[in-house]
Design an enzyme around this catalytic site. Structure first.
Site, short mmCIF file in Angstrom:
data_model
loop_
_atom_site.label_atom_id
_atom_site.label_comp_id
_atom_site.label_asym_id
_atom_site.label_seq_id
_atom_site.Cartn_x
_atom_site.Cartn_y
_atom_site.Cartn_z
N GLN A 282 0.81 -1.21 0.00
CA GLN A 282 0.00 0.00 0.00
C GLN A 282 0.85 1.27 0.00
O GLN A 282 0.32 2.36 -0.22
CB GLN A 282 -0.98 0.00 1.17
CG GLN A 282 -0.38 0.17 2.55
CD GLN A 282 -1.41 0.02 3.67
OE1 GLN A 282 -1.80 -1.08 4.04
NE2 GLN A 282 -1.86 1.13 4.22
N CYS B 294 -5.36 0.32 3.59
CA CYS B 294 -5.42 -1.13 3.87
C CYS B 294 -6.81 -1.69 3.59
O CYS B 294 -6.95 -2.80 3.09
CB CYS B 294 -5.03 -1.40 5.31
SG CYS B 294 -6.08 -0.57 6.52
N HIS C 257 -6.19 -1.90 11.51
CA HIS C 257 -5.60 -2.32 10.25
C HIS C 257 -6.44 -3.43 9.62
O HIS C 257 -6.93 -4.31 10.30
CB HIS C 257 -4.17 -2.81 10.50
CG HIS C 257 -3.41 -3.14 9.26
ND1 HIS C 257 -3.33 -2.27 8.19
CD2 HIS C 257 -2.71 -4.24 8.90
CE1 HIS C 257 -2.60 -2.83 7.23
NE2 HIS C 257 -2.22 -4.02 7.63
N ASN D 210 -1.34 -9.63 4.06
CA ASN D 210 -1.23 -8.21 4.39
C ASN D 210 -0.95 -7.39 3.13
O ASN D 210 -0.79 -7.95 2.04
CB ASN D 210 -0.12 -8.03 5.44
CG ASN D 210 -0.26 -6.74 6.23
OD1 ASN D 210 -1.08 -5.88 5.91
ND2 ASN D 210 0.56 -6.60 7.26
#
Ligand SMILES: *[C@@H]1O[C@H](CO)[C@@H](O)[C@H](O)[C@H]1NC(C)=O
Ligand SMILES: *[C@@H]1O[C@H](CO)[C@@H](O)[C@H](O)[C@H]1NC(C)=O
Ligand SMILES: *[C@@H]1O[C@H](CO)[C@@H](O)[C@H](O)[C@H]1NC(C)=O
Length: 343
Positions: A144, A151, A284, A306
């Site tokens: 990102q 996120c 997150h 992630n």
């Protein structure tokens, strides 16, 4: 403020001494580690005062990591990574971006009923494990970047990419930027929620990544690119706070979740089964792409994807402890789970 500045000047002086005179102190070797790290991550600082400030933060990270791994009694390891010269505040501001909802916004009983009635996962006991990465329906780990709390867009797009790959047997790389720029229910680089992103995608569709590429920042909605959106979903579901329900859903498709990802332990995670400590302040967003049990220590885990690049964690992934018996799961991972739906 003053003591901090003094400390920075001291570090700065020390650096000058070791840079100019080559004095053999132990600070010398950590400075060398720092400079290797700078080179590895392409860091260039404006001036030596900034470098001294970053070195001080780096030292703190370095000591934290050294002490953690020295104790050697955890189920996971931590290590230096691209975040090692950032304070916790800077890290939170730049690399997370999930917006927790106010408590009153959703009745969990209603959610449960809607979920049970509408999905096909009811009354089926979930399998022992699931892994969508092995099935080839999860896209590469993305990054990102350092300028956007997006996120939520990566989590939502990841879930949609995988659902489409499962249902249509074709993988399409889809656009996070469109959500960041065009989904006005969310706040772009200032954060968002996956349910709202799914809602946007169900109404407007979503373009291919190549037609609306990521740019690590927020801009005006490119209507031309957005109107080329080819891919739609029918709806989305919020999953009740319950481990079994989430397992059932993950056994059918990847699931978007939020976690408390603010701790140094999370930030520097390098491998193994993450077991905290962490709170439940959801900050997150990530994507659960599987779950299972570790052969080496018998611990149950969630496999999460992630959006911090492939250098973080286990090639961009984390195994996060599952079945901890605490409400909401570790780091609050069960508190805000949702997934897109396609007929
Ligand atoms: C690991 O060891 C340290 C120091 O020996 C102790 O403070 C800590 O509580 C231990 N952690 C776990 C998870 O056992
Ligand atoms: C779900 O199904 C149950 C039982 O059939 C029904 O009583 C309930 O009203 C339904 N709830 C929703 C939200 O559709
Ligand atoms: C908008 O998207 C189109 C199609 O991808 C592209 O050709 C155009 O350059 C974009 N416009 C801007 C302002 O980025």
């Amino acid at each position: 403020m003053a003591p901090r500045l003094q400390r920075q000047i001291k570090v700065f002086m020390l650096m000058m001494v070791s840079l100019c005179a080559g004095a053999q102190t132990s600070a010398d070797s950590t400075l060398a580690v720092f400079e290797q790290w700078m080179a590895r991550h392409g860091r260039i600082y404006m001036n030596n005062l900034e470098k001294a400030k970053r070195y001080e933060i780096f030292l703190k990270s370095f000591r934290f990591i050294e002490n953690f791994n020295k104790e050697g009694n955890r189920s996971y390891r931590v290590g230096l990574n691209q975040f090692s010269d950032l304070t916790t505040e800077e890290f939170k501001a730049r690399y997370t971006g999930f917006q927790a909802m106010s408590k009153s916004s959703k009745s969990s009983t209603a959610t449960t009923f809607k979920y049970q009635n509408a999905t096909e996962v009811q009354y089926v006991s979930p399998p022992e494990s699931a892994n969508w990465v092995d099935k080839g329906v999860v896209g590469d780990v993305k990054d990102q970047g350092d300028g956007c709390g997006s996120c939520w867009a990566f989590s939502a797009v990841g879930a949609v990419e995988s659902l489409l790959a499962i249902k249509k047997s074709v993988f399409a790389d889809l656009s996070e930027q469109q959500l960041v720029d065009c989904d006005k229910a969310n706040k772009g680089c200032k954060g968002g929620r996956m349910e709202r992103a799914f809602d946007y995608i169900s109404r407007h569709g979503i373009a291919y990544e190549k037609d609306y590429p990521y740019k690590n920042g927020q801009g005006n909605c490119n209507e031309t690119a957005a109107s080329a959106s080819v891919t739609k979903i029918d709806d989305y579901y919020s999953i009740p706070v319950n481990e079994r329900w989430i397992e059932r859903s993950v056994s059918q498709q990847p699931v978007s979740v939020a976690v408390d990802g603010d701790s140094d332990d999370f930030k520097y995670y390098k491998g193994g089964i993450f077991s905290g400590p962490c709170g439940k302040k959801l900050s997150h967003a990530v994507l659960i792409v599987g779950y299972g049990r570790s052969d080496s220590d018998g611990k149950n885990y969630w496999l999460i994807k992630n959006s911090w690049g492939q250098q973080w964690g286990e090639k961009g992934y984390m195994r996060l402890q599952r079945s901890t018996g605490t409400y909401g799961g570790i780091c609050g991972i069960e508190l805000s789970a949702s997934h897109p739906y396609l007929n």
